[in-house]
Design an enzyme around this catalytic site. Structure first.
Site, PDB file in Angstrom:
ATOM      1  N   ASP A   1       8.837  21.232  -8.540  1.00  0.00           N
ATOM      2  CA  ASP A   1       9.874  20.689  -7.317  1.00  0.00           C
ATOM      3  C   ASP A   1      10.182  21.617  -6.085  1.00  0.00           C
ATOM      4  OD1 ASP A   1      11.633  18.300  -7.109  1.00  0.00           O
ATOM      5  OD2 ASP A   1      12.929  19.938  -7.163  1.00  0.00           O
TER       6      ASP A   1
ATOM      7  N   GLU B   1       5.221  20.261  -4.691  1.00  0.00           N
ATOM      8  CA  GLU B   1       5.829  18.849  -4.172  1.00  0.00           C
ATOM      9  C   GLU B   1       6.102  19.673  -2.780  1.00  0.00           C
ATOM     10  OE1 GLU B   1       9.796  16.116  -3.732  1.00  0.00           O
ATOM     11  OE2 GLU B   1       9.714  18.121  -4.522  1.00  0.00           O
TER      12      GLU B   1
END
EC number: 3.2.1.1
Length: 480
Positions: free
Chosen positions: A260, A284
Site C-alpha cells: 500500500d 500501489e
C-alpha cells in the site's frame, strides 16, 4: 488505501456497463476485398512474448496447471465490505467457483488489527500480529473475521491451487498511545509498546521525525510515519524469522504482497522485503507516468499496478478516443511487472467496463478482476468467457493492427505452439467490419466470445474480414 475525495458512483450505474452483443448479420464475401482496405501494423511490443508464471488454468482434474496466458487475480474485497466478522467466510465460500472460472489468485484486504477495530478496513494498522485473536481496539475479531477463519480461507485457496496475496500497510501506523516525544518536544501517538501480541513494539524512536531524520518520501493522513531507515524497524518488518513478512509467509501461508502507498517510502524497502522473503509482489504507485512506474518497478524488484493503462482506458472507452491506446503503458514496457486493472477499492472511474475488461484480459500483463464488478455489477458469464480466453488464447507479444476514435484491433502473436488471438473493440453505436492480417493462412477462425456468428477462413496471405458488435468486442482465433 482509501484516498481523499474518492468519487462515489451509484450502484444503478451498473446498468451502463451491460450491453447487447448479439448479431443477426451474415458474413460477406471475403474474396471481394479491395486492396485499399488493407492496413499496416502500427505498433509492436518489444519483448519476447513468453508466457507469464503468475497464475494457472484449470485442468480436467479440477486442479490448476501452468497455462499459456498467465494468471488472473481477484481483488477479493471493496471499500466498506459488510462489518460483523463474516467477510473471510464470504470469500471462502466463493473460492471454488472462482477457481473453476480460471482465477488463479486472490488479493485480500489488510488482515491484522487496526485502530478502528471491528469497523476498520485495515489501512490504519496497530498490531501486525493480531489477526483477530486478541481483545484489542475494542474487539477480538477484525472487521473480516477471526484468525481461524482467515487460516481456513488461505487453506481452501491452496487446496484449489490458488495463491493468496496480503495487503501490506507499512508506511504508517495508527492506534498508539500518547507519549512524550523527545524529537518533537510534544506528545505524539507513537507508543505501541502495549500491542496485545507483544511483537514489534514501537515508540517515537521508530517514527519520523527521529534520530534518522525529519521525514522520508511521504507521510499519509496525519498517521505516525514509520521509519524504515531504523534497523530495528527493518528487522521486525522483513529481517527476523518471526518478523512481519516471514510470519505472514511461513506461518500464515500468504504467497505474496500488495504494498500500500509505496509513494510514502523508498523503493529499496520493497526490494529488501522481496530479497529477504520472496513471493509475488505488486506496489500501489498511484501515478500515470509510465516512466515513474517503470523506475519504481525496477528499483523495487516488484510488479506495479499499471495506472498508465488505467487512465488511458478511461480516456479511450469513456472519452471516445481509442487512438490513445497507442500510447505508452507499463504493460508495453514490461508485461512481467505490470498488473492491469479496471477498478479497485480506491478508484472506479471507468464506465465502459466490459470494453476495458476485454482489453486487459486479451493483452499482456497480469489482469485483476474487481470483486463488485464480478459478483454484483457486470455480467459474470461474459467475464468468465474473457477469463477463459485470457488463460487459453492470450499468448505472445502484441501487434496493434488498427485504431481510430471508435475502433481498436490488436493481435497477440502466439507462443510455443499456441496460436494467439485477434481482439476487436468497437466503441461505436453500430456493427463494424475490418480486414486484418492474422498469423494464420487458409485457416478457419471464429469469435470465441460468441458475439459474432461468422466462421471466416483466412486467405493464403493471412488476411481476413472480421466484425464487431456495437459498444462491444469480439475475440478471434483458430477454430479448434
Amino acid at each position: 488505501m482509501k484516498k481523499p475525495n474518492f468519487k462515489i458512483y451509484l450502484l444503478t450505474a451498473a446498468c451502463a456497463f451491460l450491453y447487447s452483443c448479439e448479431s443477426n448479420e451474415t458474413e460477406t464475401n471475403l474474396d471481394s476485398r479491395a486492396e485499399s482496405e488493407k492496413f499496416q501494423i502500427i505498433n509492436v511490443t518489444k519483448h519476447d512474448g513468453k508466457p507469464f508464471s503468475t497464475g494457472a488454468s484449470k485442468s480436467l482434474t479440477g486442479k490448476y496447471v501452468a497455462n499459456p496466458g498467465g494468471g488472473v487475480m481477484m481483488q477479493a474485497f471493496y471499500w466498506d465490505v459488510p462489518a460483523g466478522g463474516n467477510w473471510w467466510n464470504t470469500v471462502n465460500g466463493k473460492l471454488t467457483a472462482w477457481s473453476n472460472a480460471g482465477i488463479g489468485s486472490v488479493w485480500l484486504p489488510p488482515a491484522s488489527k487496526a485502530q478502528n477495530g471491528a469497523f476498520s478496513m485495515g489501512y490504519d494498522p496497530t498490531d501486525y500480529f493480531d489477526f483477530g485473536d486478541f481483545n484489542q481496539n475494542g474487539t477480538t475479531e477484525t472487521r473480516f473475521g477471526s484468525k481461524a477463519e482467515l487460516v481456513s480461507l488461505i487453506t481452501k485457496a491452496h487446496t484449489e491451487n490458488m495463491q493468496v496475496y496480503a495487503d501490506i500497510v507499512i508506511n504508517h501506523n495508527s492506534g498508539g498511545q500518547s507519549e512524550a516525544n523527545p524529537y518533537t518536544g510534544t506528545n505524539t501517538w507513537t507508543d505501541f509498546s502495549g500491542v496485545a501480541s507483544g511483537k514489534f513494539k514501537r515508540s517515537s524512536h521508530d517514527f519520523y521525525k527521529n534520530s534518522y531524520g525529519n521525514n522520508d518520501e511521504g507521510a499519509f493522513g496525519g498517521f505516525p510515519d514509520l521509519c524504515h531507515a531504523n534497523p530495528y524497524v527493518q528487522d521486525w518488518l522483513w529481517g527476523r524469522a518471526d518478523g512481519v513478512a516471514k510470519y505472514y509467509k511461513n506461518t500464515m501461508k500468504f504467497d505474496g504482497w500488495r504494498f500500500d502507498y509505496v509513494k510514502g517510502f523508498g523503493a529499496w524497502v520493497v526490494n529488501q522485503w522481496n530479497t529477504n522473503v520472496g513471493g509475488f509482489s505488486v506496489g500501489e504507485l498511484w501515478d500515470s507516468n509510465v516512466n515513474t512506474l517503470e523506475w519504481w518497478a525496477n528499483n523495487a524488484n516488484s510488479s506495479v499496478f499499471d495506472f498508465a493503462c488505467y487512465y488511458k482506458m478511461n480516456d479511450a472507452f469513456d472519452g471516445n478516443n481509442l487512438n490513445v491506446l497507442n500510447d505508452d503503458m507499463m504493460w508495453k514496457r514490461n508485461p512481467y511487472k505490470a498488473v492491469t486493472f479496471v477498478a479497485n477499492h480506491d478508484t472506479d472511474e471507468i464506465w465502459s467496463k466490459m470494453l476495458a475488461y476485454a482489453y486487459i484480459l486479451t493483452h499482456e500483463g497480469y489482469p485483476t478482476i474487481f470483486y463488485r464488478d464480478y459478483e454484483e455489477w457486470l455480467d459474470k458469464t461474459k467475464l468468465n468467457n474473457l477469463i477463459w480466453i485470457h488463460n487459453n488464447k492470450a499468448t505472445g507479444n502484441t501487434s496493434i493492427l488498427y485504431t481510430d476514435n471508435d475502433e481498436y484491433i490488436a493481435r497477440r502473436n502466439g507462443y510455443n505452439g499456441n496460436p494467439g488471438l485477434v481482439v476487436y473493440i468497437n466503441n461505436s453505436d453500430s456493427w463494424q467490419e475490418r480486414w486484418i492480417q492474422t498469423n494464420w493462412a487458409n485457416t478457419q477462425i471464429k469469435d470465441f466470445t460468441g458475439n459474432s456468428g461468422w466462421y471466416p477462413t483466412t486467405q493464403a496471405d493471412k488476411w481476413v474480414k472480421i466484425q464487431c458488435p456495437p459498444r462491444g468486442y469480439s475475440v478471434w482465433s483458430i477454430n479448434q
